[in-house]
Design a protein around this motif. Structure first.
Motif, mmCIF file in Angstrom:
data_model
loop_
_atom_site.group_PDB
_atom_site.id
_atom_site.type_symbol
_atom_site.label_atom_id
_atom_site.label_comp_id
_atom_site.label_asym_id
_atom_site.label_seq_id
_atom_site.Cartn_x
_atom_site.Cartn_y
_atom_site.Cartn_z
ATOM 1 N N GLY A 127 0.833 -1.195 0.000
ATOM 2 C CA GLY A 127 0.000 0.000 0.000
ATOM 3 C C GLY A 127 0.864 1.239 0.000
ATOM 4 N N HIS A 128 0.712 2.076 -1.018
ATOM 5 C CA HIS A 128 1.465 3.326 -1.072
ATOM 6 C C HIS A 128 0.551 4.498 -0.771
ATOM 7 C CE1 HIS A 128 4.164 6.503 -2.166
ATOM 8 N NE2 HIS A 128 3.310 6.950 -3.073
ATOM 9 N N SER A 129 0.971 5.366 0.152
ATOM 10 C CA SER A 129 0.264 6.605 0.467
ATOM 11 C C SER A 129 -1.205 6.312 0.798
ATOM 12 C CB SER A 129 0.423 7.584 -0.702
ATOM 13 O OG SER A 129 0.132 8.901 -0.314
ATOM 14 N N PRO A 153 2.927 5.316 3.918
ATOM 15 C CA PRO A 153 1.483 5.092 4.071
ATOM 16 C C PRO A 153 0.765 6.277 4.695
ATOM 17 C CG PRO A 153 2.692 3.908 5.771
ATOM 18 C CD PRO A 153 3.719 4.446 4.817
ATOM 19 N N MET A 154 -0.441 6.515 4.231
ATOM 20 C CA MET A 154 -1.257 7.614 4.733
ATOM 21 C C MET A 154 -2.012 7.148 5.973
ATOM 22 S SD MET A 154 -4.276 9.835 2.883
ATOM 23 C CE MET A 154 -5.566 8.734 3.499
ATOM 24 N N LEU A 254 6.315 -4.806 6.591
ATOM 25 C CA LEU A 254 7.553 -4.079 6.296
ATOM 26 C C LEU A 254 7.164 -2.713 5.742
ATOM 27 C CD1 LEU A 254 10.643 -3.858 5.860
ATOM 28 C CD2 LEU A 254 10.306 -5.039 3.671
ATOM 29 N N THR A 255 7.550 -1.657 6.430
ATOM 30 C CA THR A 255 7.146 -0.302 6.037
ATOM 31 C C THR A 255 8.370 0.556 5.776
ATOM 32 O OG1 THR A 255 5.063 -0.405 7.244
ATOM 33 C CG2 THR A 255 5.941 1.788 6.809
ATOM 34 N N TYR A 256 8.275 1.371 4.727
ATOM 35 C CA TYR A 256 9.354 2.288 4.354
ATOM 36 C C TYR A 256 8.890 3.733 4.518
ATOM 37 C CZ TYR A 256 11.872 -1.651 2.369
ATOM 38 O OH TYR A 256 12.548 -2.828 2.218
ATOM 39 N N LEU A 257 9.799 4.546 5.035
ATOM 40 C CA LEU A 257 9.529 5.961 5.263
ATOM 41 C C LEU A 257 10.750 6.775 4.865
ATOM 42 C CD1 LEU A 257 7.973 8.379 6.518
ATOM 43 C CD2 LEU A 257 8.973 7.717 8.727
#
Length: 325
Positions: A127-129, A153-154, A254-257
């Motif tokens: 999921g992007h934004s 992610p939003m 797994l999340t990228y920021l």
């Protein structure tokens, strides 16, 4: 489900060969578009890409190629109100949704299509934004994903200290005084990438990727979308608050920021991931919003790590990730 073919702009997608798209009709009669790609031979699972606001299937052709060459089938969706899906207001340049949970109707039809196409399991979601908000609710409510990954992610929206009270006032009072279908102050009806030069943009540090976004919309202007409606803003703020109040689902995440993120709320992402028992947060020094479209030295490890994450989750394992850049 009738598999009705939809246009697919392979000329600008830049993805693997064999991509195709279909029209789907949701339970409330809205038409959306879903695209997919398959690897040669047997796939090891399916990666479902949930795009952000203003985005469309073709923008993820490069990402599809990365996963297809690693043995995954890939699916991406045009949410209601954007891409070639039905636009919901008289002015098609305004991004709109009546209720944020309406996007889950799009998710349900997309998952039905994946079943009908025989896209192999396990299923994983990126999921992007805005797609990060849609994707997190889908993970919470469907129980159909083996793992998830998010990029910028939003789970909150970034506002400057000056704009935060004005934006909230617009979101909650605008619809009450008949301005729900209008866009918030200081926003534009034109596509961001067509009016913002590469220098100073908030999406990517890669000029080639930024040019790709511009070229796609120049070639196919029907894909372009401008600012959201004030109703969309209200609904998005409410959805973010709801998501942050939920207990993190018990699946690997797994999340990228990007450390220079300027579109979604960095604090919300850090807080969410700090309370995700099977979750890892990777921060990209100097990174912007579009982690999968950053320069090759950034995005290449991201795709490698995501693929390892998905494969490990399918086998009940946790991969070791490169946590710094």
């Amino acid at each position: 489900m009738d598999l009705s073919p939809a246009p697919f702009f392979e000329d600008v997608a830049g993805g693997p060969a064999g991509g195709a798209a279909h029209w789907l009709t949701t339970s409330d009669g809205t038409r959306i578009r879903v695209g997919h790609w398959r690897p040669e031979g047997e796939a090891t699972g399916t990666v479902m890409i949930f795009p952000g606001r203003t985005e469309y299937i073709e923008k993820y052709g490069n990402a599809a190629g990365e996963f297809v060459q690693r043995g995954f089938a890939v699916l991406a969706v045009d949410w209601r109100g954007q891409g070639l899906a039905d636009r919901l207001l008289e002015d098609p340049r305004v991004g709109h949704v009546d209720k944020f949970t309406d996007y889950q109707q799009d998710v349900r039809e997309t998952l039905k299509l994946a079943e009908q196409l025989g896209l192999p399991k396990p299923w994983h979601v990126i999921g992007h934004s805005m797609g990060g908000a849609i994707g997190m609710r889908a993970v919470l409510e469907t129980g159909l994903f083996a793992s998830c990954s998010f990029t910028g992610p939003m789970w909150g929206i970034f506002f400057t200290p000056l704009m935060k009270p004005l934006s909230r006032l617009t979101a909650y009072w605008g619809p009450r005084i008949g301005l729900g279908e209008k866009t918030p102050p200081t926003t534009s009806l034109e596509s961001y990438v067509l009016i913002q030069p590469f220098e100073g943009n908030a999406l990517t540090r890669d000029p080639g990727m930024y040019r790709m976004m511009q070229d796609q919309l120049t070639a196919h202007p029907e894909l372009a979308l401008g600012a959201p409606s004030t109703i969309w803003l209200r609904e998005a703020l409410d959805e973010c608050a709801w998501l942050m109040a939920q207990t993190a689902p018990d699946i690997p995440c797994l999340t990228y920021l990007g450390s220079h993120e300027q579109i979604v709320d960095r604090k919300a992402i850090r807080a969410r991931m700090a309370n995700w028992p099977s979750g890892r947060l990777v921060e990209i020094p100097g990174g912007e919003h579009e982690v999968m479209m950053e320069p090759p030295e950034v995005r290449d490890p991201v795709f490698e790590e995501m693929a390892a994450h998905f494969s490990a989750a399918a086998n009940g394992q946790t991969p070791e990730l490169a946590m710094t850049r």
